[in-house]
Write an enzyme that holds these catalytic residues in place. Structure first.
Site, PDB file in Angstrom:
ATOM      1  N   ALA A  24      46.464  74.796  17.007  1.00 32.40           N
ATOM      2  CA  ALA A  24      46.026  74.132  17.997  1.00 32.40           C
ATOM      3  C   ALA A  24      46.071  73.051  19.027  1.00 32.40           C
ATOM      4  O   ALA A  24      46.846  72.966  20.211  1.00 32.40           O
ATOM      5  CB  ALA A  24      43.905  74.379  17.559  1.00 32.40           C
ATOM      6  N   HIS A  72      40.511  65.924  20.087  1.00 28.09           N
ATOM      7  CA  HIS A  72      39.677  65.965  19.034  1.00 28.09           C
ATOM      8  C   HIS A  72      40.004  67.395  17.977  1.00 28.09           C
ATOM      9  O   HIS A  72      39.603  68.503  18.436  1.00 28.09           O
ATOM     10  CB  HIS A  72      38.322  65.903  19.385  1.00 28.09           C
ATOM     11  CG  HIS A  72      37.481  65.606  18.252  1.00 28.09           C
ATOM     12  ND1 HIS A  72      37.450  64.010  17.271  1.00 28.09           N
ATOM     13  CD2 HIS A  72      36.293  66.044  17.652  1.00 28.09           C
ATOM     14  CE1 HIS A  72      36.397  64.858  16.289  1.00 28.09           C
ATOM     15  NE2 HIS A  72      35.646  66.253  16.760  1.00 28.09           N
TER      16      HIS A  72
HETATM   17  C1  GAR Z   1      44.535  64.618  14.981  1.00 28.76           C
HETATM   18  O1  GAR Z   1      44.731  65.678  13.652  1.00 28.76           O
HETATM   19  C2  GAR Z   1      43.783  64.054  16.020  1.00 28.76           C
HETATM   20  O2  GAR Z   1      43.327  65.350  16.113  1.00 28.76           O
HETATM   21  C3  GAR Z   1      42.966  63.131  15.263  1.00 28.76           C
HETATM   22  O3  GAR Z   1      43.746  62.171  14.371  1.00 28.76           O
HETATM   23  C4  GAR Z   1      44.329  63.094  13.668  1.00 28.76           C
HETATM   24  C5  GAR Z   1      46.306  61.962  14.165  1.00 28.76           C
HETATM   25  O4  GAR Z   1      47.138  62.755  13.787  1.00 28.76           O
HETATM   26  N1  GAR Z   1      42.324  62.162  16.055  1.00 28.76           N
HETATM   27  C6  GAR Z   1      41.004  61.691  16.052  1.00 28.76           C
HETATM   28  O5  GAR Z   1      40.018  62.390  14.569  1.00 28.76           O
HETATM   29  C7  GAR Z   1      40.166  61.130  16.974  1.00 28.76           C
HETATM   30  N2  GAR Z   1      38.863  61.585  16.783  1.00 28.76           N
HETATM   31  P1  GAR Z   1      48.191  61.989  14.606  1.00 28.76           P
HETATM   32  O6  GAR Z   1      48.560  60.381  14.579  1.00 28.76           O
HETATM   33  O7  GAR Z   1      49.472  63.118  13.899  1.00 28.76           O
HETATM   34  O8  GAR Z   1      48.424  63.044  15.934  1.00 28.76           O
END
Ligand code: GAR
Length: 204
Positions: free
Chosen positions: A182, A112
């Protein structure tokens, strides 16, 4: 004993999936192997990243199912087909029921993009989390990796890392910094830690 079999659940760009694939290549992820990428979205770029890395993919779209139960039943069928031990939510944008999270207790982890308990829970996902952090005016944000239970973003915390907010940050700029400083570091480390514990039959 065999490596911990991991399914990565995705919905979008899949940069966290990429960090896990890279961790497998560079040896940070040793005790687990990504056996399946399961997407909740037919057009997720994450599916291309998986294909490029030679990882099997499955697609289960909530809107194409009669209800939550059918959606989760289809996911469970895919997870069982691949004998999955550990489920990693990496930008997976569907909420899971208590039935599902209870079935895989301490076997689902999520990343998250904030320091839980700030800016988390229902409605806080993706860019919205960074918009909320900036509009509140916090000076420090970060990322959290945690176990998933029936409360959205409410499960036991495994790891957290702080990231400073800088003058002129937009949600997009902040999202990128939180990922780079992070998420992409923390998630592979946590997945390795949990994979090693599962392999040894220990709790984290
Ligand atoms: C990431 O920043 C993850 O932490 C967030 O969505 C993004 C996905 O990026 N998740 C949430 O907000 C869950 N509540 P990615 O598809 O490039 O990994």
């Amino acid at each position: 004993m065999e490596k911990t079999k991991i399914a990565v659940l995705v919905s979008g760009g899949g940069t966290n999936l990429q960090a896990l694939i890279d961790a497998q290549t560079n040896g940070i992820l040793q005790n687990g192997e990504i056996a399946l990428v399961l997407s909740g979205n037919r057009n997720a770029y994450a599916l291309e990243r998986a294909a490029k890395a030679g990882i099997d993919t499955e697609i289960v779209v909530k809107k194409e199912c009669a209800d939550q139960a059918e959606f989760e039943q289809k996911m469970i069928a895919a997870l069982e087909m691949y004998n999955i031990d550990l489920i990693v939510l990496a930008g997976f944008m569907n909420i899971l029921s208590a039935d599902f999270t209870g079935r895989y207790s301490e076997r689902i982890i999520n990343v998250h993009p904030s320091l839980i308990p700030s800016f988390c829970g229902k409605g806080f996902y993706g860019l919205r989390v960074h918009e909320a952090a900036l509009s509140y005016g916090v000076k420090v944000t970060g990322a959290t990796v945690h176990f998933v239970n029936e409360i959205p973003d409410g499960g036991r915390i495994i790891a957290q890392k702080a990231v400073a907010i800088q003058k002129g940050d937009t949600p997009e700029i902040l999202q990128k910094r939180v990922m780079e400083e992070a998420e992409w570091i923390l998630l592979p480390q946590a997945v390795e830690e949990v994979s090693a514990a599962i392999r040894k039959g220990e709790t984290v």
